[in-house]
Design an enzyme around this catalytic site. Sequence first.
Site, PDB file in Angstrom:
ATOM      1  CG  ASP A  12      24.104   9.985   4.162  1.00 31.66           C
ATOM      2  OD1 ASP A  12      23.470   9.160   4.847  1.00 31.66           O
ATOM      3  OD2 ASP A  12      25.344  10.081   4.171  1.00 31.66           O
ATOM      4  CG  PHE A  37     -22.068  17.594  25.185  1.00 28.83           C
ATOM      5  CD1 PHE A  37     -21.609  18.832  24.768  1.00 28.83           C
ATOM      6  CD2 PHE A  37     -22.537  16.705  24.227  1.00 28.83           C
ATOM      7  CE1 PHE A  37     -21.602  19.184  23.423  1.00 28.83           C
ATOM      8  CE2 PHE A  37     -22.526  17.044  22.876  1.00 28.83           C
ATOM      9  CZ  PHE A  37     -22.065  18.297  22.477  1.00 28.83           C
ATOM     10  NE  ARG A  46     -18.744  15.958  28.322  1.00 27.99           N
ATOM     11  CZ  ARG A  46     -18.502  16.306  27.063  1.00 27.99           C
ATOM     12  NH1 ARG A  46     -18.836  15.480  26.076  1.00 27.99           N
ATOM     13  NH2 ARG A  46     -17.925  17.454  26.779  1.00 27.99           N
ATOM     14  CG  ASN A  49     -14.842  14.112  23.640  1.00 26.70           C
ATOM     15  OD1 ASN A  49     -14.546  13.409  24.602  1.00 26.70           O
ATOM     16  ND2 ASN A  49     -15.884  14.926  23.643  1.00 26.70           N
ATOM     17  CG  HIS A  70     -16.453   9.879  22.494  1.00 27.99           C
ATOM     18  ND1 HIS A  70     -16.991  11.101  22.818  1.00 27.99           N
ATOM     19  CD2 HIS A  70     -16.113   9.965  21.184  1.00 27.99           C
ATOM     20  CE1 HIS A  70     -16.978  11.891  21.762  1.00 27.99           C
ATOM     21  NE2 HIS A  70     -16.447  11.219  20.750  1.00 27.99           N
TER      22      HIS A  70
END
Length: 290
Positions: free
Chosen positions: A58, A157, A174, A244, A246
């Site tokens: 605290d 990819f 992509r 990633n 997607h």
Amino acid sequence: MSIVLGDNQYGKAETRVVRIDRDAEAHRVTDLNVSVALSGDMTDTHLTGANDKVLPTDTQKNTVYVFARDGVGEIEEFGLRLARHFVDSQPTVGRARVRIEQYPWTRLELEGAPAHHSFARSGEGTRTAVVTYDGRQAWVVSGITDLVVLNSTGSEFWGFLKDRYTTLQETRDRILATAVNATWRHEGAEDTDWGKSYATARRALLDAFAETYSLSLQQTLYAMGERVLRTCPEIVEVRLSLPNKHHFLVDLAPFGLDNPNEVFHAADRPYGLIEGSVLRDDAPPAGMAW
């Protein structure tokens, strides 16, 4: 067999503090989440419950508020002030680590002019800093989280390993999207323009993402880390975690329609997670920075 106490620490996590700087020309909002962790010789406390070496959590929370009353400035500076205070003022505290998140607020515009005291939470990513101080040396790691970026093309990819469980098709075009989580270690904790360093590193991450024709997210990760190191001489190591995000092409054939790479399903999970670090070959040891 003997049993001993291992590494330990204690502190106050996620103290939320908002400071308003009420300048005459325009107010400024600093919105922070501050976590403090202290360590020292706490064997007696763990084994017997003696609290004579414990600074209450605290009290740590209150210290954050009091220090904010004097101004915050750059979050690295604020973290250094707090960490040094806890170690230098308490004989039983051997190390302090202060983690800070700063949430971005963007000033609204009224009829094309910046508003005086009106703001909106922006999606520019959350700025972070971790400061560690042991009474002799300070380490500073800055960073950003949840910086969402997307390239609608310029990413491929293909050529990946395949086995009997592989269903993913190769692609020469992509969407590449991720939420950048990056941290970077500074060579020292003194005489650094923290605001300029952060802005330059953030810009370098974005520029590298936009300018890299990507054959893999790993390639993009390295390009982003390399750009930060080449742009910011005060930074010696960059660590990146890139989920990633997607985007899968929707099959519209059941409806008698083609889909010329225009309509996608954005999947939130599961997701690929690409992580790595990029550092100078002469970088000093990390010590307790991370």
